[in-house]
Enzyme design. Structure first.
Site, PDB file in Angstrom:
ATOM      1  N   ASP A 150       7.826   5.245  -8.267  1.00 29.06           N
ATOM      2  CA  ASP A 150       6.532   5.892  -8.076  1.00 29.06           C
ATOM      3  C   ASP A 150       6.559   7.166  -8.904  1.00 29.06           C
ATOM      4  O   ASP A 150       7.597   7.870  -8.955  1.00 29.06           O
ATOM      5  CB  ASP A 150       6.272   6.214  -6.603  1.00 29.06           C
ATOM      6  N   GLU A 185       0.843  -1.195   0.000  1.00 31.78           N
ATOM      7  CA  GLU A 185       0.000   0.000   0.000  1.00 31.78           C
ATOM      8  C   GLU A 185       0.877   1.243   0.000  1.00 31.78           C
ATOM      9  O   GLU A 185       1.816   1.368   0.796  1.00 31.78           O
ATOM     10  CB  GLU A 185      -0.905   0.005   1.233  1.00 31.78           C
TER      11      GLU A 185
END
Length: 229
Positions: free
Chosen positions: A88, A59
């Protein structure tokens, strides 16, 4: 074979894997193949999360791209015992105070339905239409790459791709926010570029290149650790 010999053989196998393989924290085969080609000079085998079905999705709870990339890389590294690499990325729009940022992929998410590329783009354009017409539409794609060894040693690299947000989507290539991200230097959106052209300019390509510049020292540090066992 005695129990001790079995343990020694297992330890040797783990050491061999640890010194010749890394895991990319993704199930995207395109990303895995792309990174494998970039690491070919190092003679490394690049695995993906599909090779480790016991590793759950991580997560993304970080507030920066770097935090999320490190969170994924370090979690997967601890779970697999291998060096792990993660990224990311997202789009930052100045008129929206840097949003959607780390929430780019789930910008249009709601309790009723998950986010999609089309809904993310529609929401971003709708938010910009609420702004004064004089408001600048400058934006950037940002990417952070992170590598983490089971020992906790880390390596990060970050890069950005500057542009502006268009009034409407243009182009059929790419994904995500590519149809509304306009590169002023070559006068095309990311979705109007060929794959090769985009890879030569993108935030992800720049971040990977930056990571690889420091990779030899990082990898040698890890190999020195493996040789101790």
């Amino acid at each position: 074979m005695t129990a001790r010999q079995f343990d020694q053989e297992q330890a040797a196998t783990r050491a061999k894997d640890a010194s010749s393989s890394i895991v990319l924290a993704t199930r995207n085969k395109g990303k895995i193949n792309e990174f494998a080609a970039l690491l070919e000079p190092f003679g490394l085998r690049v695995l993906g999360l599909d090779d480790f079905p016991f590793v759950a999705e991580v997560e993304e709870t970080g507030v920066t791209f770097e935090e999320n990339a490190l969170l994924k890389a370090c979690t997967v590294s601890r779970a697999t015992g291998l060096v792990a690499v993660a990224d990311d990325s997202g789009i930052e729009v100045d008129a929206l105070g840097g949003k959607p940022g780390v929430h780019s992929a789930r910008y249009s998410e709601s309790p009723e339905s998950p986010a999609t590329d089309a809904r993310n783009v529609a929401k971003l354009l709708a938010e910009l239409r609420k702004m004064p017409s004089s408001c600048p539409r400058t934006a950037r794609f940002r990417c952070c790459m992170a590598a983490c060894a089971p020992t906790g040693v880390r390596l990060t690299a970050e890069a950005a791709w500057e542009g502006v947000v268009t009034q409407d989507p243009l182009g059929d290539n790419g994904f995500g926010y590519d149809p509304i991200f306009f590169d002023q230097e070559i006068q095309r959106t990311a979705a109007q570029m060929s794959k090769e052209e985009k890879n030569g300019r993108s935030h992800r390509a720049k971040a990977v290149a930056a990571l690889l510049r420091d990779w030899p020292a990082f990898w040698e540090n890890w190999l020195a650790t493996v040789r101790l066992f």
